[in-house]
Scaffold this motif. Structure first.
Motif, PDB file in Angstrom:
ATOM      1  N   UNK B 305      33.747 -28.689  41.077  1.00  0.00           N
ATOM      2  CA  UNK B 305      33.861 -27.164  40.904  1.00  0.00           C
ATOM      3  C   UNK B 305      33.127 -26.715  39.978  1.00  0.00           C
ATOM      4  N   UNK B 306      33.178 -27.326  38.952  1.00  0.00           N
ATOM      5  CA  UNK B 306      32.529 -26.884  37.782  1.00  0.00           C
ATOM      6  C   UNK B 306      31.026 -26.572  37.689  1.00  0.00           C
ATOM      7  N   UNK B 311      35.356 -19.434  41.484  1.00  0.00           N
ATOM      8  CA  UNK B 311      36.039 -18.716  42.548  1.00  0.00           C
ATOM      9  C   UNK B 311      36.375 -17.296  42.285  1.00  0.00           C
ATOM     10  N   UNK B 312      36.389 -16.936  40.982  1.00  0.00           N
ATOM     11  CA  UNK B 312      36.872 -15.600  40.684  1.00  0.00           C
ATOM     12  C   UNK B 312      36.193 -15.376  39.074  1.00  0.00           C
ATOM     13  N   UNK B 461      35.672 -22.013  33.937  1.00  0.00           N
ATOM     14  CA  UNK B 461      36.737 -22.432  33.502  1.00  0.00           C
ATOM     15  C   UNK B 461      37.403 -23.153  34.844  1.00  0.00           C
ATOM     16  N   UNK B 462      37.495 -24.408  34.951  1.00  0.00           N
ATOM     17  CA  UNK B 462      38.132 -24.856  36.107  1.00  0.00           C
ATOM     18  C   UNK B 462      39.692 -25.229  35.579  1.00  0.00           C
ATOM     19  N   UNK B 463      40.605 -24.504  36.266  1.00  0.00           N
ATOM     20  CA  UNK B 463      42.181 -24.621  36.146  1.00  0.00           C
ATOM     21  C   UNK B 463      42.909 -24.931  37.135  1.00  0.00           C
ATOM     22  N   UNK B 490      30.196 -13.738  30.231  1.00  0.00           N
ATOM     23  CA  UNK B 490      30.767 -13.944  31.376  1.00  0.00           C
ATOM     24  C   UNK B 490      32.018 -15.130  31.422  1.00  0.00           C
ATOM     25  N   UNK B 491      33.088 -14.838  31.600  1.00  0.00           N
ATOM     26  CA  UNK B 491      34.028 -15.768  31.810  1.00  0.00           C
ATOM     27  C   UNK B 491      34.650 -15.775  33.203  1.00  0.00           C
ATOM     28  N   UNK B 492      34.323 -16.912  33.761  1.00  0.00           N
ATOM     29  CA  UNK B 492      34.840 -17.164  35.336  1.00  0.00           C
ATOM     30  C   UNK B 492      35.926 -18.243  35.381  1.00  0.00           C
ATOM     31  N   UNK B 493      36.454 -18.327  36.613  1.00  0.00           N
ATOM     32  CA  UNK B 493      37.395 -19.316  36.658  1.00  0.00           C
ATOM     33  C   UNK B 493      37.442 -19.913  38.205  1.00  0.00           C
ATOM     34  N   UNK B 494      37.635 -21.112  38.476  1.00  0.00           N
ATOM     35  CA  UNK B 494      38.095 -21.684  39.344  1.00  0.00           C
ATOM     36  C   UNK B 494      39.286 -22.569  39.775  1.00  0.00           C
TER      37      UNK B 494
END
Ligand code: FES
Ligand code: FES
Lengths: 156, 727
Positions: B305-306, B311-312, B461-463, B490-494
């Motif tokens: 994922x990283x 995702x968002x 960030x993969x959480x 840019x802070x983004x997450x999956x």
């Protein structure tokens, strides 16, 4: 089978499973709940009491092993000189945070002072390493032991 | 926070106590409720006939010191000496007492004004009573040690003697009262030992586990090792037949960890016997839906994922792509950290008695009202049929913000009307049925211009998440620094799926985000040819007040600068290069729970193992340290807890949906021999005081790994630190 011993100088007799750990005999059969359950496996020291003057983990001490022995618990430890000094130092340094480990800490520290009146840092570590404090009150535990032992601590 | 909303002014009343003395019932609005309606906080004060004073302590006490601090604030304004005061723990009821939870370091900011106003209101009524009797103006009178004094005539009257008159007087509006000037504080700002310390040292029964009722039965409870597994069958009858077993019964749960999963309870007059009987219990669990969850699979999914598209977005400012395209230097690094358990030394427990359609509960809980709601739902009872009493709490750290053990105890008790039941977990269960600090993975990028200035910052960030949202305590705030300090962020997450219940661990979010962001920025600073304090001071050089969430003060860059400058002076940062080989100093700054903390850690590598020598802590929590000795203790505890997360070998791993660790040997904490010297100083600034349970923790972890880098040249990007990482 009835097993006799003394707790804090008083004669006690418990009729029960000789495999039952002293921790639960104290808490359940003798209604002395100052001695604490933390891990049940000899890993945290919360259950520390003195048997014959030595600090032991009561969760690992079966009832059968204490027949005829003299047991001291947190409820009675201040009757002795070392216990009195340790307890006073604990209050003075306000050692406890949540307080749950402190019965065990005080029992270990008292046993240390009883045999080693002026412990070195290494001796304090060795005597106290078995006692987990989840709140991490270690800095004050060290300072309070030194204070009770009359050792000047430059860092405290 | 749920609380009663009364009139705009709240109400205050004084009434005579049977047998003499005076009871003040003080309901003071907190002026900053979110929707504009006043939130009312209640305190009580009793003046006894012998002029002793009893003050109600209304908050959960987990070792954070609220039971001492809140009464200190009342005693200060009431005009009594601390030696006259006894503290009485109230029961839990938000309708009466307002917020009583212990979490988020929120008690101090929430209570600072209304609690002092409550004390001042009671004092004003006693002064008015004396003024009436003496025929003088109240403003001319003084108070001292529980007496009203007329300096002119030399007359004095004890508070107790004024009770009958004071009880008939109209109450003042708390908002009109003048509070004591900080220069005149007699109790606030003095070091006051914990009110329960003597009882703790004497081994008195204070904790939930110690509480007993006549004819109480003890319960042990077996639930599925893999979270979310369901019961197919169990040999209940065989266990029932064992000697000493009083009852064996099942509780259903509602499938959520918050209400406690389904399981089998064994009851006996002895907890030890009940737990022995548990060994004979055989439950056949269906774990097919959850057995695929494992640490190994999280790691491989996260790595994939990283590398991919997130995702968002969490937040996107400026033009990050353009900034990286024009960067003179780009720094990239991947960071990760594991799940953690709470390991409160007092295992989860709760006592409950169900009788006549109502349940009474004695619980070591940090958050009673959420427990009440869950018990009401589970037992189908109206909330007012649930009474919750506080016990002292053998460690919280956020674990007891959850109330699964309370629902379980109540569910067992409901099946045995009239029989008090104490549910007590084993340590193994406590470690294996937690709400864990979630693991996380970060892919960082930073852009530098030719002057070494940070121009863009990117974190993927993969959480863990569900339905496109992070699970509890797995979120990153959209205000995470350097947002607001540089243009392009840019802070983004999956999201990964998990069956692990997640929850708040002391300094939630921050305990992990502090590590990754400040350790990565240390790498960035190095690439820019400077050190981290310089990089941070550059970022904070413009005076700014960055907005934070509702009911939160803004982040003030000048306060951040203040603690950074203080910490580097305390830790002799300028001379850090003079340390011997194998030793090093590291620095970090982090803002959490309204507190600004900068810390310097000195580490030496001894036999291949990092040994922390000294930690210097500079903190800004506003204008006033209310109880200095407790402030120091909170900071010391936070520092050692943070060091333990990095150095003690803590991590929770999962195989086939279940947790592998079971006790303090496999999920260890630091011991006395690892406790460093800790030097704490507070920078006082002109802002209302805020809490100290948490904010000293986050910076110590990155300061430590940055120190390890300085000592060894090895970057620690994964926790916990292992010997192999340093080899
Ligand atoms: S309870 Fe005995 S050592 Fe932990
Ligand atoms: S004071 Fe909380 S565990 Fe030691």
């Amino acid at each position: 089978m009835a097993i006799s011993f003394t707790v804090n100088g008083q004669k006690r007799q418990v009729d029960g499973d000789s495999a039952k750990p002293l921790l639960w005999v104290l808490r359940e059969d003798l209604d002395m709940v100052g001695t604490k359950f933390g891990c049940g496996a000899g890993l945290c020291g919360a259950c520390t009491v003195h048997v014959g003057g030595e600090a032991v983990r009561s969760c690992q001490t079966p009832l059968g092993d204490v027949a005829g022995k003299a047991i001291t618990t947190i409820e009675g430890v201040q009757a002795g000189d070392a216990g009195k000094r340790i307890a006073a130092a604990w209050v003075k340094h306000d050692v406890p945070q949540c307080g749950y480990c402190q019965a065990g800490q005080i029992m270990s520290a008292t046993a240390l002072l009883a045999t080693t009146p002026k412990p070195s840092d290494e001796e304090i570590d060795a005597a106290m390493m078995g006692n987990l404090c989840r709140c991490s009150t270690y800095v004050r535990i060290r300072a309070a032991i030194k204070d009770a032992a009359g050792i000047k601590d430059m860092q405290a | 926070m749920s609380a009663a909303t009364l009139s705009r002014r709240g109400f205050i009343s004084a009434s005579l106590l049977a047998g003499g003395g005076l009871l003040f019932d003080l309901n003071v609005p907190v002026a900053r409720a979110a929707d504009g309606t006043p939130v009312i906080l209640t305190a009580f004060i009793r003046i006894l006939p012998d002029n002793r004073v009893v003050i109600g302590a209304k908050n959960a006490e987990i070792g954070q010191g609220a039971k001492t601090m809140l009464p200190m604030m009342i005693a200060e304004e009431l005009g009594v000496d601390w030696s006259q005061v006894t503290i009485e723990q109230t029961h839990a009821d938000a309708k009466i007492f307002g917020g009583q939870s212990a979490g988020g370091s929120r008690t101090t900011p929430r209570e600072w004004l209304p609690t002092r106003q409550a004390g001042a209101a009671a004092r004003a009524m006693l002064v008015a009573a004396a003024a009436q009797g003496w025929g003088v103006a109240p403003e001319t009178l003084k108070t001292s040690a529980g007496k009203v004094i007329d300096p002119k005539s030399g007359k004095s009257a004890t508070y107790a003697s004024l009770a009958a008159v004071a009880a008939k007087l109209p109450a003042p509006d708390p908002a009109t009262l003048k509070l004591t000037d900080s220069a005149d504080f007699r109790i606030i700002g003095q070091s006051v030992g914990g009110v329960d310390t003597p009882a703790i040292v004497a081994g008195k029964p204070l904790f939930g586990i110690d509480f007993k009722l006549p004819n109480m039965l003890y319960a042990v409870l077996e639930t599925c090792p893999a979270f979310g597994g369901t019961m197919k069958s169990a040999n209940l009858d065989a266990v029932k037949a064992l000697p000493g077993v009083a009852h064996v019964l099942t509780i259903k749960g509602d499938g959520t960890p918050e209400s406690g999963f389904e399981g089998v309870a064994i009851l006996s007059k002895s907890w030890w016997s009940a737990n022995q009987a548990r060994e004979a219990l055989k439950i056949d669990w269906d774990v097919s839906a959850v057995s695929g969850f494992s640490t190994e699979s999280y790691a491989s999914q996260a790595a994939a994922k990283r590398k991919g598209k997130a995702d968002a977005d969490i937040v996107r400012t400026g033009d990050v792509d353009a900034a990286f395209a024009s960067a003179v230097k780009t720094v990239t690094a991947d960071y990760d950290y594991p799940f953690l358990a709470h390991g409160t030394l007092e295992p989860q427990n709760c006592t409950a008695l169900f009788k006549d359609g109502a349940v009474e509960i004695w619980a070591p809980t940090q958050n009673p009202e959420s427990g009440r709601a869950l018990v009401a739902k589970a037992l189908n009872l109206p909330p007012e049929k649930i009474r919750i009493n506080f016990t002292r709490i053998g460690g919280g750290f956020g674990r007891r913000l959850m109330n699964d053990y309370m629902v379980q105890a109540a569910s067992i008790a409901a099946q045995l009307p009239g029989v008090p039941v104490k549910l007590l977990w084993t340590r193994q269960q406590d470690i294996q049925r937690d709400f864990y600090r979630p693991a996380g993975w970060h892919g960082f990028r930073a852009a530098l211009d030719k002057g070494g200035k940070l121009t863009a910052f990117h974190d993927h960030f993969v959480t863990f998440g569900k339905d496109g949202k992070p699970v509890r305590s797995a979120e990153m705030p959209a205000s995470e620094l350097p947002v607001g300090l540089i243009d392009n962020v840019l802070l983004e997450q999956s999201f990964l799926a998990t069956n692990m219940p997640t929850g708040w661990l002391r300094a939630p979010g921050s305990n992990a985000l502090g590590f990754v962001t400040q350790a990565f920025l240390d790498e960035v600073a190095q690439a820019a040819g400077k050190d981290l304090p310089t990089l941070m001071l550059d970022l904070f050089s413009d005076p700014k007040a960055l907005p934070r969430g509702p009911n939160q003060p803004p982040f003030v860059t000048a306060r951040a600068k203040g603690v950074i400058e203080k910490a580097i002076a305390m830790g002799d940062w300028a001379n850090r290069k003079t340390l011997p080989k194998g030793s090093g100093k590291g620095f970090a700054f982090y803002y959490s729970h309204m507190g600004y903390f900068a810390e310097v850690v000195e580490v030496a590598i001894v036999d291949g193992v990092p040994k922390v020598k000294t930690v210097w802590v500079a903190g800004d929590v506003g204008s006033q340290i209310i109880n200095p000795i407790n402030a120091l203790h909170q900071a010391q505890g936070s520092v050692i807890e943070g060091l333990g997360q990095a150095l003690a070998g803590q991590q929770i791993t999962q195989v086939a949906g279940a947790v592998e660790q079971a006790n303090y040997d496999t999920h260890p904490y630091l011991r006395i021999n690892d406790a460093p010297q800790i030097i704490v100083e507070f920078v006082k600034t002109d802002y209302p005081p805020t809490g100290l349970g948490e904010p000293a923790l986050p910076p110590v972890i990155p300061a430590l790994v940055n120190a390890i880098y300085a000592a060894t040249g090895k970057r620690i990007r994964t926790l916990p630190v292992t010997a192999e990482m340093l080899a």
